[in-house]
Structures are given as C-alpha cells and as structure tokens.
Design a protein around this motif. Structure first.
Motif, PDB file in Angstrom:
ATOM      1  N   UNK B 172       0.817  -1.212   0.000  1.00  0.00           N
ATOM      2  CA  UNK B 172       0.000   0.000   0.000  1.00  0.00           C
ATOM      3  C   UNK B 172       0.847   1.256   0.000  1.00  0.00           C
ATOM      4  N   UNK B 173       1.894   1.253   0.832  1.00  0.00           N
ATOM      5  CA  UNK B 173       2.781   2.419   0.903  1.00  0.00           C
ATOM      6  C   UNK B 173       3.414   2.731  -0.436  1.00  0.00           C
ATOM      7  N   UNK B 174       3.875   1.692  -1.118  1.00  0.00           N
ATOM      8  CA  UNK B 174       4.588   1.879  -2.380  1.00  0.00           C
ATOM      9  C   UNK B 174       3.634   1.899  -3.562  1.00  0.00           C
ATOM     10  N   UNK B 175       2.351   1.719  -3.263  1.00  0.00           N
ATOM     11  CA  UNK B 175       1.340   1.757  -4.310  1.00  0.00           C
ATOM     12  C   UNK B 175       1.621   0.714  -5.396  1.00  0.00           C
ATOM     13  N   UNK B 176       1.861  -0.527  -4.957  1.00  0.00           N
ATOM     14  CA  UNK B 176       2.269  -1.584  -5.875  1.00  0.00           C
ATOM     15  C   UNK B 176       1.089  -2.345  -6.450  1.00  0.00           C
ATOM     16  N   UNK B 177       1.254  -2.773  -7.666  1.00  0.00           N
ATOM     17  CA  UNK B 177       0.335  -3.707  -8.283  1.00  0.00           C
ATOM     18  C   UNK B 177       0.949  -5.096  -8.079  1.00  0.00           C
ATOM     19  N   UNK B 178       0.121  -6.084  -7.709  1.00  0.00           N
ATOM     20  CA  UNK B 178       0.703  -7.365  -7.328  1.00  0.00           C
ATOM     21  C   UNK B 178       0.063  -8.528  -8.066  1.00  0.00           C
ATOM     22  N   UNK B 179       0.911  -9.438  -8.525  1.00  0.00           N
ATOM     23  CA  UNK B 179       0.443 -10.736  -9.001  1.00  0.00           C
ATOM     24  C   UNK B 179       1.178 -11.785  -8.181  1.00  0.00           C
ATOM     25  N   UNK B 180       0.397 -12.549  -7.391  1.00  0.00           N
ATOM     26  CA  UNK B 180       1.022 -13.501  -6.481  1.00  0.00           C
ATOM     27  C   UNK B 180       0.588 -14.926  -6.814  1.00  0.00           C
ATOM     28  N   UNK B 181       1.565 -15.803  -6.907  1.00  0.00           N
ATOM     29  CA  UNK B 181       1.277 -17.220  -7.091  1.00  0.00           C
ATOM     30  C   UNK B 181       1.271 -17.882  -5.730  1.00  0.00           C
ATOM     31  N   UNK B 182       0.253 -18.664  -5.451  1.00  0.00           N
ATOM     32  CA  UNK B 182       0.210 -19.335  -4.159  1.00  0.00           C
ATOM     33  C   UNK B 182      -0.615 -20.595  -4.297  1.00  0.00           C
ATOM     34  N   UNK B 183      -0.442 -21.563  -3.356  1.00  0.00           N
ATOM     35  CA  UNK B 183      -1.469 -22.576  -3.343  1.00  0.00           C
ATOM     36  C   UNK B 183      -2.201 -22.590  -2.009  1.00  0.00           C
ATOM     37  N   UNK B 185      -5.155 -21.265  -0.399  1.00  0.00           N
ATOM     38  CA  UNK B 185      -6.444 -20.655  -0.728  1.00  0.00           C
ATOM     39  C   UNK B 185      -6.813 -19.495   0.169  1.00  0.00           C
ATOM     40  N   UNK B 186      -6.717 -19.735   1.469  1.00  0.00           N
ATOM     41  CA  UNK B 186      -7.154 -18.711   2.429  1.00  0.00           C
ATOM     42  C   UNK B 186      -6.306 -17.462   2.320  1.00  0.00           C
ATOM     43  N   UNK B 187      -5.007 -17.669   2.129  1.00  0.00           N
ATOM     44  CA  UNK B 187      -4.118 -16.528   1.975  1.00  0.00           C
ATOM     45  C   UNK B 187      -4.538 -15.721   0.738  1.00  0.00           C
ATOM     46  N   UNK B 188      -4.805 -16.450  -0.343  1.00  0.00           N
ATOM     47  CA  UNK B 188      -5.181 -15.788  -1.591  1.00  0.00           C
ATOM     48  C   UNK B 188      -6.435 -14.934  -1.404  1.00  0.00           C
ATOM     49  N   UNK B 189      -7.447 -15.521  -0.788  1.00  0.00           N
ATOM     50  CA  UNK B 189      -8.709 -14.791  -0.619  1.00  0.00           C
ATOM     51  C   UNK B 189      -8.526 -13.622   0.351  1.00  0.00           C
ATOM     52  N   UNK B 190      -7.742 -13.844   1.404  1.00  0.00           N
ATOM     53  CA  UNK B 190      -7.593 -12.814   2.430  1.00  0.00           C
ATOM     54  C   UNK B 190      -6.917 -11.554   1.894  1.00  0.00           C
ATOM     55  N   UNK B 191      -5.956 -11.698   0.989  1.00  0.00           N
ATOM     56  CA  UNK B 191      -5.166 -10.535   0.601  1.00  0.00           C
ATOM     57  C   UNK B 191      -5.542  -9.941  -0.755  1.00  0.00           C
ATOM     58  N   UNK B 192      -6.266 -10.696  -1.605  1.00  0.00           N
ATOM     59  CA  UNK B 192      -6.393 -10.272  -3.010  1.00  0.00           C
ATOM     60  C   UNK B 192      -7.671  -9.513  -3.310  1.00  0.00           C
ATOM     61  N   UNK B 193      -7.633  -8.767  -4.429  1.00  0.00           N
ATOM     62  CA  UNK B 193      -8.841  -8.196  -4.997  1.00  0.00           C
ATOM     63  C   UNK B 193      -9.498  -9.226  -5.907  1.00  0.00           C
ATOM     64  N   UNK B 194      -8.670 -10.099  -6.455  1.00  0.00           N
ATOM     65  CA  UNK B 194      -9.176 -11.083  -7.391  1.00  0.00           C
ATOM     66  C   UNK B 194      -8.329 -12.343  -7.293  1.00  0.00           C
TER      67      UNK B 194
END
Lengths: 255, 262
Positions: B172-183, B185-194
């Motif tokens: 948020x501070x650096x105003x970054x756009x993020x694409x994260x690979x993970x397996x 599920x909960x982490x993905x849903x908790x942090x992502x917009x999509x």
C-alpha cells in the motif's frame, strides 16, 4: 568458550599421546629391543635434523624444494582455474579437455616424472612441471564442476535484478569458483610437495628429495626420518596458511 | 491493464504446460493465481519477467521490465554477500555508486526491520529475516509491479502471518500492483482483490475468476470472519478440488512440493 576449552584439552591429549609414543620408542631403542640401524630413536632423528641445519647446507635444498613446489602450485592453480573456466563456458573446449583431464586424473601422475626429466633435464623445471601436472588436474575439476554446479536460482536472481554477463561473472561465478578452489587448496598443497619431492627423488642435484635419495643409497635411516619430519613440518605450516586463507576468503561460510 | 497476458502458451520441449492463458492485472490491483501443484503457475511468472520465452501468445506490459520486481519462492540471496550488499546489488546494477547503494540499502533494511543486521551474511539470518532481506532487495528498486512466487511457503505460521501483514503494508505504501502465485487458498482470498484459478496441467488454462469485494487495507485476522471470505473460500475449494481430482496423463511432472491445504 566451552568449545574452545574442549579444543584445548583435545590438543593436550593428542600432544601427550605423541610424547608417550616418542618416549616408548626412545626407551625400546635404549633397551636394545630394536636395531637403531633400522629404527633410530627420536633423539638420533633430532640429532640428524640439528646436523642438517648446523652446517647450513640444508637451506639450499629447502629453497630448491619450496621453489619447485610453490611455483608448481601457483601455476597449477592459475592454469587449472583458467582451463576449468574456459571448459565450463565453451562446450567445444570441454569436449576436448574433459577426456584428457579425466585420463590424467585416473593415472598416478607421478609416473610422468621420468618423462619430464628426459624433456626438461634434472634442474628445477622438471620438478615444477611434475608439481604443476599434479595440481592442475585437481584444480581443473574443482573449477569445472564448480561452475557447472552454480546455483541457477542465484543466476536467475541476478538476472531479474537486471544483471548482465559481467555482473553474473563477478557476483555469482567467481565467488562460487573461489569456494570450490579453496575447498581443494589443502589437497593441492600436498600434491605440489609430492610433485617436487618425487621429481627430486627420481633425478636431481638439490632438494629434500635429492637428500632422501642420498640417505636411502647410504642406508642412513636417521637422515631419512629427519627429512620426512622436515617435509611434514613444512607441509603442516603451509596447511595452516592455506586454512587461514580459506577461512578469510570464505568467511561468509565460517563466521 | 498494467499486465495483459493473451493466449499465452508455454512449453518445455514439445509439451505445452500452459495453453490459451488470458490474464489481466490493472494498476493498483492485487491478483492471486492459484492452481494445482505443477500446473505452470511459476512458469507464467517466468514468462512475465522474461526468464523464459512463450511458445505462443503475448505478454503485454504497460511498463518497463525494470519496473517489475520478482520475489522468488526461496530467498536466493548471494551467500557471500552481507544483507546490506545483497540489497545494494540491484542498485549497483542500475548504476548507483557503491556508497549511494549502501546507504539506500541500509534505509530499506531499516524499513523491513533489519537495521542492525546489515553486516550479517545470509547464513547468519533466520528464514524470516532472509525473506525480509529479499523483500528489501526487490523494493529498493522501486518496482511498480510486484510478482511473487509462493513468497512465504517455507515459513512457519506466526512468522508468515506477520510478514504477510508487513508486506501488505509495503504494497500500500509503495502503491504496488501485485500478481502472487500461491497454493494457499485462504491466503489468496484474504489478501487479493481477485483470485484466478489455473486448471490442471498439461495445457493448463484459466478455470475461473473470483472477485473479492472487500476494501483494502484489510486486517488479516478480521477478514476471515467476513461472510464473503467464507463463501469465496468455499467456492474456490470446490473448484480446486475438482481440478486436483481430474485424472491427467502427464508425461513429465514438474517437481514441486505440495503443502496440505485445510
């Protein structure tokens, strides 16, 4: 602290054991249980060493052996590192060099001593050559395998940070190679001395190997032992120096 | 779109790992890519940063390659460089002087909480600390797009929680756009917009997209009590299960460690 103390006591135990063995040896000789002609007591060996230094003649021989061994070591390290580097980076060079090096690695390379003496004479050149050939093969494989086993994750990391070939070489390849060469430096020191002494033993007019051949031909066991002890002491000193260099250059590993 | 992937096909030899993958990430978005192990998620990231060439399709970038930061699964720090010099490395590559790079590196180490550890070698740091150094190394180059490949897979739960929380702060501070690979599920849903689900390989392609319509920044613990979190996690769980259960004939499995997902 505790570890240091444990180390200290270990050294004390070792030194004591050595002293006991030497005393027993001396005692057995004094009692006449072994023939001092074959197994001279430590005191006689010490005497022989003292004699070598007393008339100063030994210095010339030490200089010859050290000169040949260190020059062979130096050239062998440089040559092996260069060849290993080139072979790892250029496929055709590897195709040519690898079988030759593998063959040289498989044979006891000291059998080349007579050949070097025929080619280069009984002077220092043939000893340097033998030291060199012993060290160069060892170093070649250390560097060659070192580069081929370089961690690809590190290579990709540097690439994604924007690094080109030069950065890769400096930041990844060279440090990896240094680590591999340092790992075999002590063995290389041993090899270099083997080369020099065996070369002198075969044919020479100077050096510890020459003195050894002389002691052997005159059935002088005390002198033989004295020379063995001398080589041992000097190689141990060089081992210590090599170890210190390794700990310094690889401080990221040992600190 | 800051990153626009169209009809991407990636192959190892003759065998397509990914086929017809479409994926767009708009500026400011946080997108997670999940999928079965070995389906080619990491391969997709490699295509984006240019480590591997696509066999077909396009990776369109609305920014320069040097504005992309990549955080690897393992920290991959140079073992013979101190934490500070590891962070300084990228800056040096981009032309900063040694002194300049070191100063900036120390500032970044401080902001990831490792101000006193600049002189340590990676071996002398914990797994979480090494991760932080790797993050500082990437952030110091001021990327606009951050790609992450299972960044915290090897860490234990608590360390992982706080590191994720910190990372979201920096994003948020650096105003970054993020694409994260993970397996996870909960982490993905908790942090992502999509969250984008990649199907089973070979020839894996996008099997579904879920928008997570919760405002950011989020409280990582609170968000799990949200109704939408539960519903989306459940839906993703079902979709992913189906993919995992579908039998495939794969000639060359990609070795990858699989973690148990709750």
């Amino acid at each position: 602290m505790k570890q240091k103390q444990a180390m200290f006591w270990l050294q004390v135990r070792r030194a004591t054991a050595l002293a006991v063995v030497l005393l027993l040896w001396e005692g057995i000789s004094a009692l006449g249980w072994v023939d001092p002609f074959y197994a001279p007591p430590p005191s006689a060996i010490g005497g022989a060493i003292a004699e070598l230094f007393a008339d100063g003649e030994i210095y010339g021989h030490l200089e010859a052996t050290f000169g040949a061994a260190l020059l062979g070591l130096f050239l062998g390290l440089i040559g092996g590192a260069l060849l290993g580097f080139i072979a790892a980076l250029l496929r055709p060079v590897a195709e040519l060099l690898e079988p030759v090096m593998a063959m040289l690695n498989a044979i006891p390379r000291v059998i080349l001593a007579p050949l070097f003496i025929i080619w280069l004479g009984i002077g220092i050149a043939s000893k340097v050559a033998l030291s060199f050939i012993l060290v160069v093969v060892l170093t070649f494989f250390a560097v060659y395998n070192g580069i081929r086993d370089v961690d690809t994750r590190l290579v990709e990391r540097v690439k994604t940070l924007g690094g080109g070939s030069w950065t890769l070489l400096r930041e990844v390849y060279v440090p990896s190679v240094v680590a591999w060469v340092m790992g075999s430096l002590k063995v290389a020191v041993g090899f270099a001395f083997t080369g020099a002494v065996v070369g002198e033993f075969v044919a020479s007019s100077r050096g510890l190997g020459y003195l050894l051949a002389f002691a052997q031909s005159t059935y002088n066991a005390a002198l033989t032992f004295a020379l063995i002890v001398l080589v041992l002491v000097f190689v141990m000193i060089l081992f210590g120096l090599a170890g210190a260099l390794e700990r310094y250059l690889l401080r990221w590993k040992y600190r | 779109m800051m990153l626009d992937i169209r009809n991407l096909q990636m192959s190892y030899g003759d065998e397509p790992v990914l086929e017809n993958v479409d994926l767009g990430v708009a500026a400011g978005e946080f997108v997670s890519l999940i999928g079965p192990s070995g389906c080619g998620k990491s391969t997709l990231l490699r295509a984006v940063v240019g480590l591997q060439k696509p066999s077909a399709g396009d990776v369109r970038l609305d920014l320069k390659r040097r504005e992309i930061g990549l955080l690897f699964q393992d920290d991959a720090l140079l073992p013979w460089r101190t934490a500070r010099d590891n962070v300084a490395l990228g800056l040096r590559i981009r032309g900063a002087t040694k002194a300049e790079a070191r100063r900036t590196a120390m500032r970044w180490l401080e902001s990831v909480g490792l101000g006193q550890f600049g002189d340590r070698y990676p071996r002398e740091l914990s797994g979480g600390q090494r991760k932080r150094v790797a993050i500082a190394q990437v952030l110091a180059l001021r990327p606009k797009l951050l790609l992450m490949d299972e960044p915290f897979a090897s860490l234990d739960a608590i360390v992982r929680h706080y590191l994720t929380e910190d990372l979201l702060g920096w994003v948020d501070e650096e105003d970054l756009t993020v694409l994260m690979v993970t397996h996870d599920l909960e982490e993905a849903v908790a942090v992502s917009d999509r969250v984008v689900l990649l199907g089973n390989g070979p020839r894996a392609h996008v099997k579904g997209r879920w928008e997570i319509d919760l405002p950011r920044p989020r409280d990582l613990l609170r968000v799990k009590e949200e109704h939408q979190f539960a519903v989306t996690t459940r839906a993703l769980w079902n979709a992913l299960s189906e993919e995992v259960r579908t039998p495939t004939t794969r000639k060359r499995p990609e070795p990858e460690t699989e973690e148990a997902t709750p």
